[in-house]
Design an enzyme around this catalytic site. Structure first.
Site, PDB file in Angstrom:
ATOM      1  N   LYS A   1     100.022  86.657   9.180  1.00  0.00           N
ATOM      2  CA  LYS A   1      98.702  86.418   9.783  1.00  0.00           C
ATOM      3  C   LYS A   1      98.277  85.006   9.425  1.00  0.00           C
ATOM      4  O   LYS A   1      98.732  84.443   8.425  1.00  0.00           O
ATOM      5  CB  LYS A   1      97.681  87.419   9.228  1.00  0.00           C
ATOM      6  CG  LYS A   1      96.447  87.586  10.080  1.00  0.00           C
ATOM      7  CD  LYS A   1      96.640  88.557  11.228  1.00  0.00           C
ATOM      8  CE  LYS A   1      95.445  88.577  12.142  1.00  0.00           C
ATOM      9  NZ  LYS A   1      95.537  89.621  13.162  1.00  0.00           N
TER      10      LYS A   1
ATOM     11  N   ASP B   1      93.665  86.427  17.821  1.00  0.00           N
ATOM     12  CA  ASP B   1      92.853  87.397  17.077  1.00  0.00           C
ATOM     13  C   ASP B   1      91.416  86.951  17.336  1.00  0.00           C
ATOM     14  O   ASP B   1      91.154  86.253  18.337  1.00  0.00           O
ATOM     15  CB  ASP B   1      93.211  87.387  15.580  1.00  0.00           C
ATOM     16  CG  ASP B   1      92.568  88.542  14.794  1.00  0.00           C
ATOM     17  OD1 ASP B   1      93.072  89.668  14.875  1.00  0.00           O
ATOM     18  OD2 ASP B   1      91.548  88.334  14.113  1.00  0.00           O
TER      19      ASP B   1
END
Ligand code: NDP
Length: 445
Positions: free
Chosen positions: A126, A166
């Site tokens: 991430k 995201d």
């Protein structure tokens, strides 16, 4: 917690001080893995728990850029490459002022198990930045994305690490980052990023995938009780990519979605959300939820409390972490909510999760129910690698199959450990076992 698990958790807290969200995510996974560790002690003996909570690599970097007034701005960039046992690191980039290393690590840690649940060849990672795209011009966003990618490009690649979107990172940002990557590398590596535009390597259904997948998961949970979404009242939080397509799919399946929200408040629209208007306000105009209310008779804006105050049958948290606490959970349960499926990552606090589990309602943790996004990203990589493009129906059918498989594997795994209906245990145990077995096969690396 048992001694083994407690020791690992304490070490995580000691080593990663001040990273509250990361501690929370680790605790939730470790606690639920206790029956797995007791039944299969060889995982602990091989130091698997200590290894899985430590990222393989963490990258933090300066992102300097120039705003429209000619002022130099400096943000901080992150990429946490958490686990590559199953494939290249895979996970989104978040641009939001709240981003820090602890948030990126919680998201990267969750991503390991989520990606394993999809049964595709993707590891967990991430990244992101504390940059806030809100209120910035397109040119400012472009200059930021180019600076961010100038550093990130050293660390990623189609077989190494494949970022996606995201919070705060949608098609526009992915486009600017892909353009810069291509320029720096002098190579058209479409497979280096997912969530691309359809004209340059994107996959149909990627935009819809997380929201659709969350609703498909809720539908599968309801089916275990002989029910469906037809006729249900659904509350949704958020008004971004996940929320919009969760509303679209839930309404297509016969539910009425009556709420959505952003950081300025929430909207109640008892007649059911007008999806075209919501898309116009949020996707085209990049406006606020109040802009919807101005154009929609009967809808009202609420700026006090949370969307969970509105009575519903099904709740879909689709905004951000820790947006649904113990009090919100008590309100939902008191007002008859029987299903919670998380579109966001870790939206429910530990107190809320405990309340749902004690009440015995259908509760799906995000790492299972929102896995449709990353699963479709992996399908995008597959199409890029074979230079093909599937039509909408083909891609959606694959997404549906994957969500059904994830649901069923959570159910079967929870039963295997004597806790039928416990989707938290089911998701964590099934995801962990897949990664852990491969880590054992790869030796101590
Ligand atoms: P978007 O940026 O498209 O939308 C986020 C929405 O949530 C916005 O309405 C935003 O409001 C609201 N929001 C975000 N942070 C806050 C906050 N701190 N307080 C109140 N509201 C907030 O993001 P996505 O829809 O892509 O992501 C939503 C969630 O889903 C996140 O948890 C993400 O990690 C998760 N997720 C996303 C996937 C994807 O494919 N996009 C895949 C799997 C999970 P505002 O604009 O006012 O900030």
């Amino acid at each position: 917690m048992t001694n083994v698990v407690e020791k690992v958790y304490e070490q995580v807290v000691e080593r990663n001080r001040g990273e509250a969200e990361f501690h929370q995510a680790v605790r939730e996974v470790l606690e639920s893995l206790e029956p797995v560790i007791s039944k299969h002690p060889h995982y602990a003996e091989a130091g698997l728990l200590e290894r899985i909570v430590e990222p393989e690599r963490q990258i933090m970097f300066r992102v300097p850029w120039v705003d429209d007034n000619g002022q130099v701005q400096v943000n901080r960039g992150f990429r946490v490459e958490f686990n590559s046992a199953l494939g290249p690191y895979k996970g989104g980039l978040r641009f939001h002022p709240s981003v820090n290393v602890g948030i990126i690590k919680f998201l990267g840690f969750e991503q390991i198990f989520k990606n394993a649940l999809t049964n595709q060849a993707i590891g967990g990672g991430k990244g992101g930045s504390d940059f806030d795209p809100h209120g910035k011009s397109d040119l400012e966003v472009m200059r930021f994305c180019q600076s961010f990618m100038t550093e990130l490009s050293r660390h990623i690649g189609p077989s190494t690490d494949v970022p996606a979107g995201d919070i705060g990172v949608g098609g526009r940002e992915i486009g600017y980052m892909f353009g810069q990557y291509k320029r720096l590398k002098n190579s058209y590596d479409a497979g280096v990023l997912t969530g691309k535009g359809l004209a340059w390597g994107g996959s149909l259904v990627r935009t819809e995938a997380t929201g659709y997948g969350t609703v498909l998961f809720a539908q599968s949970m309801l089916a275990t009780k002989g029910q469906s979404l037809e006729g249900k009242r659904v509350t949704v939080s958020g008004a971004g990519n996940v929320a919009i397509y969760a509303i679209e799919k839930a309404q297509a399946l016969g539910a009425t979605c009556i709420t959505f929200s952003d950081s300025s408040g929430y909207v109640v629209d008892e007649a059911g959300v007008d999806l075209e208007l919501l898309k116009q306000v949020k996707e085209v105009e990049r406006g606020r939820v109040a802009d919807y209310v101005e154009r929609r008779p009967g809808a009202r804006l609420v700026t006090e409390g949370r969307v969970w105050d509105v009575p519903c049958d099904v709740a879909l948290p689709c905004a951000t972490q820790n947006e649904l606490d113990g009090n919100n959970a008590a309100t939902l349960l008191r007002q008859g909510c029987g299903v919670v499926a998380e579109g966001a990552n870790m939206p429910s606090t530990p107190e809320a999760i405990e309340a749902f589990q004690q009440a015995g309602i259908l509760y799906a943790p995000g790492k299972a129910s929102n896995a449709g996004g990353v699963a479709t990203s992996a399908l995008e990589m597959e199409q890029n690698a074979s230079r093909t493009r599937w039509d909408f129906e083909t891609a959606e059918a694959k997404l549906t199959d994957i969500m059904t498989d994830i649901h069923d594997s959570c159910v079967v795994t929870a039963e295997e450990y004597g806790r039928p209906g416990d989707y938290v245990l089911g998701a964590n145990a099934a995801g962990f076992t897949r990664v852990a077995d491969v880590m054992l096969a790869h030796g101590i690396v």
